[in-house]
Write a protein that holds these residues in place. Structure first.
Motif: not given
Length: 389
Positions: A90, A92-93, A173, A175-176, A178-179, A386
């Motif tokens: 992860n 990006a996140a 997993k 993404t930024a 979603q975080t 995801t």
């Protein structure tokens, strides 16, 4: 998207049976028996892996691993390996959000630090009768200002990484984006929890150190300096007590932010949860792992900071103006904070988040809840982020 399973179990559960170890969930107690037993296994599904041990009558033990950790009490290798997996899976996140968040805070604080460092009017003198020995107070303050931005960004990163870890444990997993969606409603409570715990530690330190400081000042300003040696010894002893107190409180309050974000509780409840999860003999386990992590991260930060500091010093000397040295120091402090914040803060926050999971597994049988949630995910009964590949 926050996992609905991350809810603190209610209180008032059944009492622990006799013969069990206090503070450890009955599911993880040793079962004395003279007969071989077959290890209970969760229903087949994705994430099953052979652990390679054969403690049950010669049959290979199995562990359920839907994500970055096996759902059992974790050892040090499990913790560090899982954090690295979460960061790599992860990027990006974790590192991406860490870089952006740290940059947002460090740009204004570094600019302010450079401006403060350029002000000669803040200098004071060691000897009022001599103007040849100025103390670079402005330069010292300027180089410290960027650290405020680093600390502020680390608070938010605690929440971001805790969310990423909670999803990675389930094999998801994120993404930024979603975080951010999963944590933005908890950022203000997280900031409040950080302020409350920080002020509590400062207040405790003030109570311990105020009398020794007064004693030293009084002895130093007396006519014959009587009692100065005794006051200094008193201050040194109080300082040692203060260090031990900081280590104790920082360990007992280590999971406040994680609990506030993942369990969606208030600050007071977060403090109570952290205090309970770090009680008993588990205090030393949490303390030792966090201390080792701090040493590793500090060493890595120094490796990053040294060449940057060397470049900054050479650059300041190359300009031919010694007064630029402190401005360069402030800029270098900002760049160092940016790189170390993006590279090391996700690892530190990830270790704390996984220690929180580990303590819930050991004390509350949290692995059973996670197995149920993972099976629901596999059956398509629960929404998630995801799926990990």
């Amino acid at each position: 998207m926050t996992d609905p399973q991350w809810v603190a179990p209610g209180t008032g559960g059944p009492a622990e049976p006799q013969g069990t170890t206090p503070g450890v969930h009955p599911a993880h107690q040793a079962v004395p028996t003279a007969q071989p037993m077959t290890a209970p296994q969760p229903p087949p599904g994705p994430g099953m892996a052979t652990h390679g041990q054969q403690p049950w009558g010669g049959h290979p033990a199995m562990e359920f691993r839907p994500g970055i950790i096996p759902l059992r009490p974790l050892n040090l290798g499990d913790l560090y390996g899982a954090v690295i997996k979460a960061i790599r899976g992860n990027v990006a996140a974790t590192m991406g959000l860490a870089f952006v968040t740290t940059l947002i805070f460090l740009v204004p604080t570094t600019a302010l630090g450079a401006w403060v460092a350029s002000k000669d009017s803040l200098d004071i003198e060691l000897d009022p009768s001599s103007a040849s020995d100025p103390v670079p107070l402005a330069g010292a303050l300027g180089s410290l200002v960027p650290s405020l931005g680093t600390s502020a960004s680390a608070v938010l990163l605690t929440g971001f990484v805790a969310f990423v870890i909670s999803q990675a444990v389930m094999g998801r997993k994120v993404t930024a984006g979603q975080t951010w969606e999963g944590t933005r409603a908890r950022l203000l409570p997280l900031v409040g929890a950080t302020l409350v715990t920080g002020l509590a530690i400062l207040l405790a330190l003030a109570v311990i150190l105020v009398l020794p400081v007064i004693a030293v000042v009084s002895a130093a300003t007396s006519y014959d300096n009587s009692g100065l040696v005794g006051a200094i010894l008193f201050a040194v002893l109080a300082g040692l007590v203060a260090v031990l107190l900081v280590l104790f409180l920082s360990t007992r309050l280590a999971f406040v932010g994680v609990a506030v974000v993942l369990e969606k509780v208030g600050v007071g409840q977060g403090v109570a949860r952290s205090w309970r999860l770090t009680s008993g003999s588990q205090f030393w386990r949490v303390f030792g792992i966090r201390l080792l992590t701090s040493f590793i991260v500090g060493l890595a930060a120094q490796i990053v900071a040294f060449p940057l500091g060397l470049i900054g010093g050479v650059g300041a000397v190359a300009t031919g103006d010694p007064e630029n040295l402190y401005v360069f120091q402030a800029i270098v402090a900002g760049l160092t904070g940016l790189l170390t914040g993006a590279l090391t803060t996700p690892f530190t926050a990830g270790v704390d988040a996984l220690l929180y999971v580990d303590q819930r597994i050991r004390r509350e049988g949290f692995d059973v809840q996670l197995i149920t949630a993972a099976q629901a995910d596999a059956a398509g009964q629960a929404p998630g982020a995801t799926a990990a590949r």
